[in-house]
Design an enzyme around this catalytic site. Structure first.
Site, mmCIF file in Angstrom:
data_model
loop_
_atom_site.group_PDB
_atom_site.id
_atom_site.type_symbol
_atom_site.label_atom_id
_atom_site.label_comp_id
_atom_site.label_asym_id
_atom_site.label_seq_id
_atom_site.Cartn_x
_atom_site.Cartn_y
_atom_site.Cartn_z
ATOM 1 N N ARG A 61 0.868 -1.320 0.138
ATOM 2 C CA ARG A 61 -0.033 -0.025 0.005
ATOM 3 C C ARG A 61 0.873 1.133 -0.121
ATOM 4 N NH1 ARG A 61 -5.203 -1.004 3.627
ATOM 5 N NH2 ARG A 61 -4.210 0.960 4.580
ATOM 6 N N GLU A 98 4.016 -9.490 15.358
ATOM 7 C CA GLU A 98 3.461 -9.709 16.539
ATOM 8 C C GLU A 98 3.825 -11.066 16.830
ATOM 9 O OE1 GLU A 98 -1.202 -9.861 18.372
ATOM 10 O OE2 GLU A 98 -0.620 -8.648 16.462
#
Length: 173
Positions: A61, A98
């Site tokens: 993006r 994460e």
């Protein structure tokens, strides 16, 4: 530019890409010609007329606005991609997620020593991707002038990972 309500062009998508996540969808902004042009102008204003040789955008993006900014600045565009997507010799940088790690690559010949670099991505979340990108740029000899983001998710504290670089964002949540 400051009067435009950029947030009104951002759509929240609940539970995407997984349950509990609120995805900030920028496609309503991208499909509106005036909003798109105003966004590019506002992102340029965040630079305060700094000299830029190359704009680096991260997959995928970051590829929306980084080439547009490069074009307006008379600068080159450098894509940073996931492994195996760039055809020439690359430099790799891993970064923590994460739960695990990931990798980014850039062409070894994309940035020259001393190039003034603007790093751009659509969203600053935890800062891992942006920090890994900055490390790649510095390993190639580039000088990071600024890190720009369309959106910053302030509650994730990603800017703290980039505290050694000037960091600005157009929209904050």
């Amino acid at each position: 530019m400051k009067n435009m309500d950029f947030k009104s062009y951002i759509r929240d998508i609940q539970d995407f890409p997984k349950e509990g996540v609120v995805f900030k969808d920028i496609t309503p902004l991208l499909k509106n010609g005036e909003a798109l042009n105003q966004t590019v102008s506002a992102l340029l204003e965040l630079l305060d007329d700094k000299k830029i040789d190359k704009v680096v955008g991260m997959e995928s993006r970051g590829f929306f606005f980084a080439p547009l900014l490069a074009s307006k600045l008379g600068a080159g565009f450098v894509p940073v991609r996931k492994p195996g997507k760039l055809p020439a010799k690359t430099l790799q940088q891993s970064y923590d997620l994460e739960y695990g790690t990931d990798m980014l690559e850039v062409h070894q010949d994309s940035i020259a020593k001393g190039d003034k670099i603007l790093v751009h991505d659509d969203v600053l979340a935890t800062g891992g991707t942006a920090f890994a990108t900055c490390e790649l740029i510095e390993r190639l000899g580039g000088e990071i002038v600024q890190c720009n983001f369309l959106i910053e998710l302030t509650f994730l504290n990603g800017a703290s990972k980039l505290n050694e670089y000037p960091t600005k964002s157009l929209i904050k949540y």
